[in-house]
Design a protein around this motif. Structure first.
Motif, PDB file in Angstrom:
ATOM      1  N   ASP A 222      39.438  29.096  25.198  1.00  0.00           N
ATOM      2  CA  ASP A 222      39.711  27.925  26.031  1.00  0.00           C
ATOM      3  C   ASP A 222      41.175  27.941  26.466  1.00  0.00           C
ATOM      4  O   ASP A 222      42.072  27.623  25.690  1.00  0.00           O
ATOM      5  CB  ASP A 222      39.392  26.656  25.231  1.00  0.00           C
ATOM      6  N   ASN A 223      41.388  28.322  27.723  1.00  0.00           N
ATOM      7  CA  ASN A 223      42.763  28.351  28.260  1.00  0.00           C
ATOM      8  C   ASN A 223      42.953  27.257  29.306  1.00  0.00           C
ATOM      9  O   ASN A 223      43.850  27.325  30.132  1.00  0.00           O
ATOM     10  CB  ASN A 223      43.093  29.735  28.846  1.00  0.00           C
ATOM     11  N   SER A 224      42.059  26.274  29.307  1.00  0.00           N
ATOM     12  CA  SER A 224      42.163  25.100  30.196  1.00  0.00           C
ATOM     13  C   SER A 224      42.117  25.431  31.672  1.00  0.00           C
ATOM     14  O   SER A 224      42.646  24.683  32.488  1.00  0.00           O
ATOM     15  CB  SER A 224      43.451  24.307  29.936  1.00  0.00           C
TER      16      SER A 224
ATOM     17  N   THR B  13      40.138  28.248  34.934  1.00  0.00           N
ATOM     18  CA  THR B  13      39.399  29.429  35.353  1.00  0.00           C
ATOM     19  C   THR B  13      40.468  30.398  35.859  1.00  0.00           C
ATOM     20  O   THR B  13      40.806  30.405  37.031  1.00  0.00           O
ATOM     21  CB  THR B  13      38.431  29.054  36.499  1.00  0.00           C
ATOM     22  N   ALA B  14      41.028  31.177  34.971  1.00  0.00           N
ATOM     23  CA  ALA B  14      42.231  31.949  35.316  1.00  0.00           C
ATOM     24  C   ALA B  14      41.936  33.089  36.290  1.00  0.00           C
ATOM     25  O   ALA B  14      42.639  33.283  37.281  1.00  0.00           O
ATOM     26  CB  ALA B  14      42.885  32.493  34.050  1.00  0.00           C
ATOM     27  N   MET B  15      40.886  33.818  35.995  1.00  0.00           N
ATOM     28  CA  MET B  15      40.585  35.047  36.743  1.00  0.00           C
ATOM     29  C   MET B  15      40.598  34.854  38.259  1.00  0.00           C
ATOM     30  O   MET B  15      41.085  35.683  39.007  1.00  0.00           O
ATOM     31  CB  MET B  15      39.195  35.518  36.314  1.00  0.00           C
TER      32      MET B  15
ATOM     33  N   GLY C 161      42.051  32.516  40.018  1.00  0.00           N
ATOM     34  CA  GLY C 161      43.192  31.822  40.603  1.00  0.00           C
ATOM     35  C   GLY C 161      43.369  30.410  40.078  1.00  0.00           C
ATOM     36  O   GLY C 161      43.898  29.551  40.766  1.00  0.00           O
ATOM     37  N   HIS C 162      42.919  30.171  38.858  1.00  0.00           N
ATOM     38  CA  HIS C 162      43.222  28.904  38.171  1.00  0.00           C
ATOM     39  C   HIS C 162      42.558  27.688  38.793  1.00  0.00           C
ATOM     40  O   HIS C 162      43.232  26.733  39.186  1.00  0.00           O
ATOM     41  CB  HIS C 162      44.742  28.706  38.088  1.00  0.00           C
ATOM     42  N   GLN C 163      41.247  27.720  38.836  1.00  0.00           N
ATOM     43  CA  GLN C 163      40.522  26.538  39.297  1.00  0.00           C
ATOM     44  C   GLN C 163      40.195  25.643  38.100  1.00  0.00           C
ATOM     45  O   GLN C 163      40.087  26.106  36.964  1.00  0.00           O
ATOM     46  CB  GLN C 163      39.218  26.935  40.005  1.00  0.00           C
TER      47      GLN C 163
ATOM     48  N   CYS D   2      46.500  28.805  29.525  1.00  0.00           N
ATOM     49  CA  CYS D   2      46.973  30.000  30.216  1.00  0.00           C
ATOM     50  C   CYS D   2      48.461  29.807  30.511  1.00  0.00           C
ATOM     51  O   CYS D   2      48.851  28.763  31.035  1.00  0.00           O
ATOM     52  CB  CYS D   2      46.182  30.149  31.511  1.00  0.00           C
ATOM     53  N   ILE D   3      49.280  30.800  30.195  1.00  0.00           N
ATOM     54  CA  ILE D   3      50.723  30.582  30.350  1.00  0.00           C
ATOM     55  C   ILE D   3      51.132  30.415  31.811  1.00  0.00           C
ATOM     56  O   ILE D   3      52.144  29.814  32.099  1.00  0.00           O
ATOM     57  CB  ILE D   3      51.559  31.703  29.708  1.00  0.00           C
ATOM     58  N   LEU D   4      50.340  30.919  32.716  1.00  0.00           N
ATOM     59  CA  LEU D   4      50.714  30.780  34.123  1.00  0.00           C
ATOM     60  C   LEU D   4      50.546  29.346  34.631  1.00  0.00           C
ATOM     61  O   LEU D   4      51.064  28.990  35.672  1.00  0.00           O
ATOM     62  CB  LEU D   4      49.899  31.723  35.007  1.00  0.00           C
TER      63      LEU D   4
END
Ligand SMILES: Cc1ncc(C[n+]2csc(CCOP(=O)(O)OP(=O)(O)O)c2C)c(N)n1
Ligand code: SF4
Lengths: 167, 564
Positions: free
Chosen positions: B439-441, B443-445, B447-449, B514-516
């Motif tokens: 769980d990185n809060s 949808t990173a792959m 583009g972070h949705q 996710c750190i980004l």
């Protein structure tokens, strides 16, 4: 027919602003009245992998992709990408790599992409105000000054070079 | 917007603008490269857009909107249509009252996908008209055409695009006049909408009748264009291949097809008769060529080697020359990597050290397959980690079975992992199972949705939040742990070993943003807890869509832009 189309490849790694550089470039070219196509490959590239953006312009452009051996310019925001993309250059095509820019003079180390766009601009026949307009359209106002400075730094780095590469 | 204005848009943005100008009432979808930017742009332009938990749900929401008489959009990547295939095949029977525009973004060459399936087959298999734009102007214009066809024949329409159309910016001249759609209202039509066999049988006949009418209409439609040229060489093509063809064979006669299902076969036959050599240039499967040959039209296809990957100007030249010599391989670029401070590094390092058998899934975390981790043993499709992990547990001998774990991301879990977890509870393997939810809060792959587990909508506004641990407990899992994997801490490793040793059903949630997005997440949280405070100047929306606003000076935001 392809001779009337100019082919530019911008390459780098995820996070270096390759797409931003090609956005500024294609924006300026559109303002100059050209037909422009810009295509990018940034598939799984965003986690620091290779990113490539092709920009083509002229009176009429069909394919959005630059074919191997046909790039007039290769702008590499990361020096590692010069070898990765060299096969795209035509004989006599121009490479614009990070070593063209005096890193210490950059207003911000992340503005290398814009500085290299400035370097490229010295080779293209476009009025300076179109570049400024393109920078303004692509950046938030508080970033204009830094980006214009980076752009100028790059533009001046090419003084003495020809407008178009020799064939 | 003036009629002569020229703007540079990529295909996704052009579709969004078309939908805005055509009065689309709602866009639903699930992220997936190269389709993601359609809904993000639509929302930013002022359209109403939302992410659904998965493509099937998004599709069904769009059906409801179109049943209400409004114009609906649903977007997904090619594999998303597999998930939504069930409603697709039957809404083709029911038809719609308003308009239903389905965008399938295919990825020939797999710039960022797990397969390169050719979704033109779906149009034919389901009986849904299909449009294929070749650049952004057509992407924009075909939205209007699709809506016109959809409303005229009360049928869903598939707008099939590909990576090069979605991610190429080309010039668009938007229309001056904007559409005025009809006001939605409900019209009861029980035999038309309720597909019990008695009503579905006539519905199938109606569908075939509609398709026959559309085919006849397509014979003279200006969605297909003939470019007169050298009668010695005729080329039939569609989509982005058209652009390559014009450059590779500028003198050839060309028939460019825009409405590719149902095909205008009489027109094709006539074109083929008028040239001495007629070649079909299409990316992907031999779909057009097979259809033409089945209709008795004499055409040449491409050698099988060009079925793989994207076409390009050089490849089209090679096809025309019949060149089947091996193609030169470009030097490999730098592969992507997990970010330095990503929680996944700790997770995959630990899984590797404990020699786990890892049924994996799709997301940023799939990069755990690459060195130095090499800690993923399968990746099939979204959600598959759970079922595959359970199957391995059922079949392997006990000493191997107890090393099996399933690893899935938070967005993927919500997308199609929940039913897998139900399966795990319903048919537990004798030695239990361990499901790790990363769980990185976000949808990173892609583009972070946002997704239902973040508690924020597509435009990052607060909404109801799905709490994964509560859901797991409610489904009947007794061992549910939440842990933050950190470098230098053995918490995650300890908990993993405990779960593996327990022989029970365990859900282990590793939670760390996710750190980004960490910084912007804080800003959003502050903004939402303090409603008086002004919007932060660096919006998360800006960066996710590659806007300059979120990042300093020259750096563009291509980092978070895309993935599978
Ligand atoms: C059916 C389907 N829809 C969409 C995608 C694109 N896609 C792949 S993984 C993924 C979600 C990744 O999010 P998450 O599981 O949270 O992992 P993260 O990337 O954040 O690590 C998406 C949208 C896909 N491959 N298949
Ligand atoms: S983008 Fe986020 S989730 Fe993906 S590797 Fe980087 S930190 Fe991890």
């Amino acid at each position: 027919m392809t001779s009337t189309v100019t082919n530019i490849v911008v390459a780098g790694l995820g996070g270096q602003g390759v797409l931003k550089a090609s956005d500024v470039l294609s924006d300026a070219l559109l303002r100059a009245g050209h037909d422009v196509k810009k295509s990018e490959v940034h598939g799984m590239a965003q986690r620091g992998g290779s990113v490539r953006s092709d920009v083509r312009y002229g009176p009429e452009v069909f394919s959005p992709m630059v074919s191997p051996g046909e790039a007039d310019y290769l702008v590499a925001v990361d020096s590692s990408q010069v070898d990765v993309c060299r096969h795209l250059l035509r004989p006599g095509g121009v490479v614009i790599a990070p070593d063209a820019i005096e890193a210490a003079a950059l207003p911000n180390r992340r503005s290398l992409n814009v500085a290299l766009t400035g370097a490229l601009s010295a080779h293209l026949d476009l009025p300076a105000e179109l570049w400024t307009a393109a920078l303004h359209a692509n950046f938030r106002q508080d970033l204009w000054a830094a980006n214009e400075q980076a752009f100028q730094l790059g533009r001046l780095s090419q003084s003495g070079s020809a407008k178009r590469p020799s064939t | 917007m003036s009629a002569t204005e020229r703007i540079l848009l990529n295909g996704d943005e052009a579709i969004a603008l078309g939908c805005l100008h055509a009065g689309v009432a709602l866009g639903a979808g699930y992220p997936g490269t190269p389709s993601t930017e359609i809904l993000e742009s639509f929302s930013k332009m002022g359209g109403r857009a939302q992410w659904s938990p998965n493509e099937k749900v998004a599709f069904e929401v769009a059906i409801g909107v179109a049943y209400a008489g409004a114009r609906a959009l649903v977007t997904m990547k090619h594999v998303g249509l597999n998930v939504a295939a069930d409603p697709l095949f039957t809404v083709a029977y029911t038809g719609v009252s308003g308009a239903l525009l389905i965008v399938s973004a295919d990825d020939p060459g797999m710039a960022s996908s797990q397969n390169e399936q050719d979704n033109r087959h779906y149009a034919e298999a389901a009986g849904v008209p299909m449009l294929e734009p070749s650049n952004s102007q057509e992407a924009y214009d075909f939205v209007f055409a699709a809506i016109e066809i959809s409303e005229r024949w009360h049928t869903p329409v598939l707008l099939r695009v590909t990576t090069r159309v979605c991610h190429s910016k080309t010039v668009v001249r938007p229309r001056a006049v904007q559409a005025q759609p009809l006001a939605p209202h409900f019209v009861r039509d029980i035999p038309g909408r309720v597909m019990i066999p008695a009503y579905a049988r006539p519905a199938h006949r109606r569908l075939r009748q509609k398709l026959a009418e559309i085919q006849a209409w397509n014979e003279t439609s200006d969605l297909n264009r003939a470019l007169p040229g050298d009668p010695a060489l005729g080329i039939i093509t569609s989509g982005v291949s058209y652009a390559h063809v014009r450059e590779a064979a500028p003198a050839a006669s060309v028939l460019k097809l825009g409405l590719t299902y149902p095909l205008p076969l009489r027109r094709v036959a006539e074109f083929a008769r008028g040239v001495s050599r007629c070649v079909v240039i299409e990316e992907g499967d031999p779909w057009l060529v097979d259809a033409f040959r089945a209709a008795g039209i004499r055409v040449e296809g491409k050698p099988d080697m060009y079925r793989f990957g994207e076409l390009s100007v050089p490849r089209v030249r090679r096809i025309l020359e019949g060149d089947v010599s091996p193609e030169s391989k470009p030097p490999p670029g730098k592969p992507p990597q997990l970010c330095d401070a990503c929680q996944y590094r700790v997770v995959f390092d630990t899984l590797r050290r404990h020699d786990c058998i890892v049924a994996g899934d799709i997301g940023c975390y799939t990069l755990g397959v690459l060195p130095p981790f090499e800690a993923m043993d399968s990746c099939v499709c979204m959600g598959a980690s759970i079922g595959v992990g359970l199957g391995l547990r059922h079949a392997l001998p006990p000493d191997e079975a107890r090393r099996v774990v399933s690893v899935i991301g938070d967005s993927t879990f919500v997308h199609s992992g929940i039913s897998g977890l139900v399966e795990m509870v319903y048919n537990p393997p004798p030695g239990g199972h361990v499901l790790i939810i990363l769980d990185n809060s976000t949808t990173a792959m892609t583009g972070h949705q946002e997704h239902p587990g973040t508690g924020r909508t597509l435009d990052h506004e607060p909404t109801n939040k799905l709490v994964i641990e509560d859901l797991a407990r409610a489904l009947g899992v007794r061992r549910v742990h939440v842990v933050e994997p950190r470098v230098g801490s053995e918490d995650f490793g300890r908990m993993l070993l405990e779960c593996l040793a327990s022989g029970e059903l365990c859900v282990l949630i590793t939670r760390r943003p996710c750190i980004l997005i960490a910084k912007r997440l804080k800003e959003l949280e502050q903004r939402h807890t303090a409603p008086e405070s002004p919007l932060p100047s660096t919006g998360i929306a800006a960066e996710a869509a590659c806007c300059p606003n979120g990042v300093p000076a020259g750096a563009g935001a291509d980092r978070p832009k895309s993935g599978i």
